[in-house]
Design an enzyme around this catalytic site. Sequence first.
Site, PDB file in Angstrom:
ATOM      1  N   CYS A   9      -1.695   8.720   3.347  1.00  0.00           N
ATOM      2  CA  CYS A   9      -1.527   8.316   1.888  1.00  0.00           C
ATOM      3  C   CYS A   9      -3.016   8.672   1.136  1.00  0.00           C
ATOM      4  CB  CYS A   9      -1.065   6.655   1.805  1.00  0.00           C
ATOM      5  SG  CYS A   9      -2.242   5.562   2.829  1.00  0.00           S
ATOM      6  N   GLU A  12       0.816  -1.065  -0.081  1.00  0.00           N
ATOM      7  CA  GLU A  12      -0.131   0.010  -0.044  1.00  0.00           C
ATOM      8  C   GLU A  12       1.092   1.321   0.022  1.00  0.00           C
ATOM      9  OE1 GLU A  12      -2.082   2.044   3.185  1.00  0.00           O
ATOM     10  OE2 GLU A  12      -1.829   2.904   1.316  1.00  0.00           O
TER      11      GLU A  12
HETATM   12  O1  LIG Z   1      -7.323   2.837   6.889  1.00  0.00           O
HETATM   13  C1  LIG Z   1      -6.662   1.891   6.719  1.00  0.00           C
HETATM   14  O2  LIG Z   1      -7.003   0.919   7.022  1.00  0.00           O
HETATM   15  C2  LIG Z   1      -5.632   2.281   6.090  1.00  0.00           C
HETATM   16  O3  LIG Z   1      -4.816   1.270   5.664  1.00  0.00           O
HETATM   17  C3  LIG Z   1      -5.075   3.784   6.046  1.00  0.00           C
HETATM   18  C4  LIG Z   1      -3.634   3.762   5.373  1.00  0.00           C
HETATM   19  C5  LIG Z   1      -3.065   5.201   5.412  1.00  0.00           C
HETATM   20  C6  LIG Z   1      -1.953   5.334   4.990  1.00  0.00           C
HETATM   21  O4  LIG Z   1      -1.287   6.487   5.094  1.00  0.00           O
END
Ligand SMILES: O=C(O)C(=O)/C=C/C=C/O
Length: 488
Positions: A290, A256
Amino acid sequence: MTSSPAELQNFVAGSFVEGTATFENTNPVDGSLVSLIHEADRGIVDAAVVGARAALNGPWGSSTVAERAALLRRIADGIESRFDEFVTAEVADTGKPLALAEQMDVTRALVNFRTFADIISTAGTESFLTDTAGGGTALNYAVRKPLGVVAIIVPWNLPLLLLTWKVAPALACGNAVVVKPSEDTPSTATLLAEVIRDAGAASGVYNVVHGFGGNSAGQFLTEHPGINGVTFTGASATGSTIMRTVAPRLLPVSFELGGKNAALVFDDCDVERAVEGLTRSVFTNTGQVCLCTERVYIQRGVYKEVVAGLVEKAKGLRLGRPGAEGTTTGPLISDKHRVKVQGAFATALTEGAEVLVGGGVPDLGADLAGGSWIEPTLWAGLDNSASVMRDEIFGPVAGLVPFDTEEEGIHLANDTDYGLAASVWSSNIDRAHRVARRMEVGISWVNTWYLRDLRSPFGGSGLSGIGREGGQHSLNFYTELTNVCVAS
Ligand SMILES: O=C(O)C(=O)/C=C/C=C/O
């Protein structure tokens, strides 16, 4: 007499172990020293992977779903019982507002463990009855087995949220994990080791190795022949490096990565709701998520109204100490990152940006002068040819661009090498569905931002990553499937 700073050690096969060297962990609010971190060398990383393997070869490797779900619930309860400690640790490492750490980071850690305890408890797989020649039948059924030893490498922006988003399903599926937290935010991963140990996890189920990326713990871990998969959240370039490292072993990866997320605001939107939601999507966590929006495309009919609203909201943000009354916005994670964001600020000016608000370093007084502070910033006057509208900045900044037709807006939003998130703001439900579906992203929000159902697929395409996690998607990554075919 100042007390000596706390020291955080690695957690290997159930015990805390010293590193061969230490490095400083500083508080980005004022640059003060938080703790000394014991760096894991190759030997310590090896011991962690060996310890994880030993856990899999022991009782943990034959644990039942019910036993693992119960462990996850005990871990959640353990975090809850030490909630304030986790908040304090996260805030010391990141400088984020207390309320944000409480409501987002630590609360989501509880939810992550409890959600995957539920999911694993009710998860099934598929089976098929197959008619065979001669009137017989065959039964095909799939069984899930843990991937094995999973390397978990997590970033500094939402340290505990993202760590537990991966650890919870990994343990739910019966894996053992070796975690490499960011060097900037080592505290909550270390505290979690105490909670997981005290929840009764077998030694080696959860390991933590501290250090950096290249020629340090991150590299030693991804190079280790004893790991069976890598899940990573962080910069796209680092994702490429990890992929090259594990390619010869064809390890499964779940990435991710970065984003350059767009928002599309239509004439028919609820302007007040859009301005509120966009303010959150641009400035939450000082833009260090992100999923944050760095490109806002606004249909011309509401352009002036939305721009004015966003500028007013940006001016209303309160930068300050995490626990200070009214603080809405903390510093960036480090001076090094601030230099990068300031570089984007300077580049934007050469690319024709009109600074509507911010654009520099705030003067917050002497006691905060050592912090990595930056002004919430909004730009007009840019288009998609500008590098600051193409490259991820990862700060509290967005470019605001007018558009006329729906097709033009969709084209502008999709004109990127990333593909993580988008938001669409419209009161026309048909347009909302139509446009949201055409966003080339992993998650497309309508009239909201960062609303999460943890059962839904989460991840990105293009430079934003590989794979999806969330609900069954997490089970698919953290297990190997064996299909058994039984002929009658
Ligand atoms: O909300 C989530 O599960 C997640 O993976 C957030 C990711 C944010 C990254 O900067």
